[in-house]
Design a protein around this motif. Structure first.
Motif, PDB file in Angstrom:
ATOM      1  N   ARG A 106       0.818  -0.015 -12.655  1.00 51.62           N
ATOM      2  CA  ARG A 106       2.159  -0.248 -12.112  1.00 51.62           C
ATOM      3  C   ARG A 106       2.243   0.094 -10.621  1.00 51.62           C
ATOM      4  O   ARG A 106       3.274  -0.161  -9.989  1.00 51.62           O
ATOM      5  CB  ARG A 106       3.185   0.616 -12.868  1.00 51.62           C
ATOM      6  N   MET A 107       1.199   0.668 -10.081  1.00 52.55           N
ATOM      7  CA  MET A 107       1.233   1.102  -8.680  1.00 52.55           C
ATOM      8  C   MET A 107       1.619   0.009  -7.689  1.00 52.55           C
ATOM      9  O   MET A 107       2.381   0.261  -6.749  1.00 52.55           O
ATOM     10  CB  MET A 107      -0.124   1.692  -8.295  1.00 52.55           C
ATOM     11  N   PRO A 108       1.138  -1.227  -7.851  1.00 57.17           N
ATOM     12  CA  PRO A 108       1.522  -2.263  -6.880  1.00 57.17           C
ATOM     13  C   PRO A 108       3.025  -2.512  -6.818  1.00 57.17           C
ATOM     14  O   PRO A 108       3.530  -3.018  -5.803  1.00 57.17           O
ATOM     15  CB  PRO A 108       0.781  -3.508  -7.388  1.00 57.17           C
ATOM     16  N   ASP A 109       3.760  -2.187  -7.875  1.00 57.71           N
ATOM     17  CA  ASP A 109       5.205  -2.417  -7.900  1.00 57.71           C
ATOM     18  C   ASP A 109       5.989  -1.316  -7.197  1.00 57.71           C
ATOM     19  O   ASP A 109       7.194  -1.475  -6.962  1.00 57.71           O
ATOM     20  CB  ASP A 109       5.695  -2.511  -9.360  1.00 57.71           C
ATOM     21  N   LEU A 110       5.341  -0.197  -6.897  1.00 54.49           N
ATOM     22  CA  LEU A 110       6.030   0.957  -6.331  1.00 54.49           C
ATOM     23  C   LEU A 110       6.027   0.913  -4.810  1.00 54.49           C
ATOM     24  O   LEU A 110       5.142   0.318  -4.195  1.00 54.49           O
ATOM     25  CB  LEU A 110       5.356   2.254  -6.793  1.00 54.49           C
ATOM     26  N   GLN A 112       5.865   3.128  -1.142  1.00 52.39           N
ATOM     27  CA  GLN A 112       4.870   4.109  -0.710  1.00 52.39           C
ATOM     28  C   GLN A 112       5.168   5.514  -1.221  1.00 52.39           C
ATOM     29  O   GLN A 112       4.257   6.255  -1.617  1.00 52.39           O
ATOM     30  CB  GLN A 112       4.780   4.113   0.818  1.00 52.39           C
ATOM     31  N   TRP A 113       6.466   5.876  -1.251  1.00 50.47           N
ATOM     32  CA  TRP A 113       6.827   7.198  -1.755  1.00 50.47           C
ATOM     33  C   TRP A 113       6.517   7.298  -3.250  1.00 50.47           C
ATOM     34  O   TRP A 113       6.001   8.314  -3.717  1.00 50.47           O
ATOM     35  CB  TRP A 113       8.306   7.479  -1.496  1.00 50.47           C
ATOM     36  N   GLY A 114       6.839   6.248  -3.976  1.00 43.37           N
ATOM     37  CA  GLY A 114       6.552   6.236  -5.405  1.00 43.37           C
ATOM     38  C   GLY A 114       5.055   6.312  -5.682  1.00 43.37           C
ATOM     39  O   GLY A 114       4.615   7.029  -6.591  1.00 43.37           O
ATOM     40  N   GLN A 115       4.268   5.576  -4.909  1.00 47.80           N
ATOM     41  CA  GLN A 115       2.816   5.609  -5.088  1.00 47.80           C
ATOM     42  C   GLN A 115       2.267   7.013  -4.832  1.00 47.80           C
ATOM     43  O   GLN A 115       1.408   7.496  -5.584  1.00 47.80           O
ATOM     44  CB  GLN A 115       2.160   4.605  -4.135  1.00 47.80           C
ATOM     45  N   SER A 147      -1.786   1.164   4.065  1.00 48.51           N
ATOM     46  CA  SER A 147      -1.245   1.339   5.416  1.00 48.51           C
ATOM     47  C   SER A 147      -0.473   2.646   5.536  1.00 48.51           C
ATOM     48  O   SER A 147      -0.127   3.072   6.643  1.00 48.51           O
ATOM     49  CB  SER A 147      -0.320   0.169   5.766  1.00 48.51           C
ATOM     50  N   SER A 148      -0.208   3.279   4.405  1.00 47.04           N
ATOM     51  CA  SER A 148       0.528   4.541   4.398  1.00 47.04           C
ATOM     52  C   SER A 148      -0.453   5.709   4.380  1.00 47.04           C
ATOM     53  O   SER A 148      -1.279   5.831   3.474  1.00 47.04           O
ATOM     54  CB  SER A 148       1.449   4.621   3.175  1.00 47.04           C
ATOM     55  N   ALA A 155      -4.552   9.445  -2.555  1.00 49.77           N
ATOM     56  CA  ALA A 155      -5.650   8.769  -3.261  1.00 49.77           C
ATOM     57  C   ALA A 155      -6.975   9.490  -3.008  1.00 49.77           C
ATOM     58  O   ALA A 155      -7.795   9.646  -3.923  1.00 49.77           O
ATOM     59  CB  ALA A 155      -5.748   7.318  -2.802  1.00 49.77           C
ATOM     60  N   THR A 156      -7.177   9.951  -1.778  1.00 47.49           N
ATOM     61  CA  THR A 156      -8.402  10.677  -1.445  1.00 47.49           C
ATOM     62  C   THR A 156      -8.499  11.971  -2.248  1.00 47.49           C
ATOM     63  O   THR A 156      -9.553  12.304  -2.801  1.00 47.49           O
ATOM     64  CB  THR A 156      -8.444  10.998   0.061  1.00 47.49           C
TER      65      THR A 156
END
Length: 335
Positions: A106-110, A112-115, A147-148, A155-156
């Motif tokens: 579902r990450m693509p739908d979020l 940047q804050w949500g991700q 880009s965020s 993620a890192t």
């Protein structure tokens, strides 16, 4: 009607209204309007908090877990927040394998804050085998190019935690994160710049010299606040090598004559730290600073001459005569 229903859930703190608002909030969890569901989820978490140590309703928790599969991405993130608050005394929301894979899909739908939030929650996932680890890492790979900066860092961090048993994977991730980190270190946002510098220092703990070829990115700008300059000087001390030592020392030398006494003092200490490896070059710069006899350095109100002399003392303690010679510049005695 949607706005009226959602607004009704925002009066939970009003005295005596909780018993009347409970059912509308429960109904709001199943409302057709996503906006109402978003607010109802958070409203239910607030109600639980106001109820204190009351037993958690298992049926409600199950319903919130089921709402993690809601079509609206904001409802999904709000459910994670609500479950985290409601289950605080039980360790927070549980992220098992199905939930982890669902959230990653579902990450693509979020936004940047949500991700960033979802990636932070995914730190709780516990893959049971190597295959599960790499399944998650494969789904996560694209977010290292986001880009965020916050998403890249989240993620890192998740990559490093999940791949702790695979040092070669961790090293590869840190190499890939270098570009976004360097960009963040030169960002106009002071908060982002400071956070990125803290990440750089942590990375240097495991990969010394990882940013050595980019040392100029950590030179201080005049307009930067001191807390960022202090971080950059710490980084510069750890990037010194045979190829860049002279350039870094010259940069730090400039900071030693700064109008800020504290900044000058820290720059002197930084040179002293580098002197453990490059003694001759550092002693030369420190003695030249004293010989300049600039008002800012030689002023009786400034700690700079004392700091320089103490630094020299530990570096040239075996050269007593030379040390006493430099003390005469400031008419001060160092034990």
């Amino acid at each position: 009607m949607c706005k009226l229903t959602a607004s009704a859930t925002r009066v939970i703190r009003m005295p005596g209204i909780q018993e009347y608002i409970q059912q509308p909030i429960l109904n709001g969890l199943q409302d057709k309007a996503s906006y109402v569901r978003r607010v109802a989820v958070l409203g239910r978490a607030k109600m639980q908090k106001l109820q204190g140590d009351c037993e958690v309703d298992g049926a409600l928790v199950n319903e919130l877990y089921s709402l993690l599969r809601d079509q609206d991405p904001i409802v999904v993130v709000n459910c994670l927040r609500a479950l985290e608050e409601i289950l605080e005394h039980e360790g927070g929301v549980v992220i098992n394998k199905p939930i982890a894979h669902h959230l990653l899909n579902r990450m693509p739908d979020l936004d940047q804050w949500g991700q960033s939030e979802v990636l932070a929650f995914l730190l709780r996932s516990k893959p049971r085998c190597e295959e599960e680890v790499f399944d998650i890492l494969n789904l996560l790979d694209g977010y290292l190019k986001s880009s965020s900066s916050s998403v890249v860092m989240a993620a890192t961090k998740l990559f490093l935690v999940l791949a702790r048993a695979f040092p070669h994977v961790q090293t590869d991730v840190l190499v890939r994160a270098k570009g976004p980190l360097l960009a963040a270190c030169t960002s106009e946002s002071r908060e982002l710049c400071f956070t990125a510098l803290c990440h750089v220092r942590q990375i240097l703990d495991s990969l010394p010299g990882h940013f050595s070829s980019h040392y100029k990115k950590f030179f201080c700008s005049y307009s930067e606040p001191h807390y960022i300059k202090y971080q950059k000087m710490e980084v510069l001390c750890r990037l010194v090598n045979d190829e860049n030592v002279q350039q870094i020392l010259e940069e730090l030398r400039g900071y030693c004559t700064d109008v800020s006494v504290e900044l000058a003092q820290r720059a002197i200490f930084a040179i002293g730290n580098i002197a453990r490896t490059y003694t001759q070059q550092c002693v030369k710069i420190l003695t030249e600073l004293l010989e300049l006899k600039q008002d800012h350095i030689m002023s009786g109100n400034s700690p700079s001459p004392i700091e320089i002399l103490y630094t020299l003392y530990f570096l040239v303690i075996n050269k007593r005569q030379q040390f006493q010679h430099y003390c005469s510049f400031c008419n001060c005695t160092v034990p």
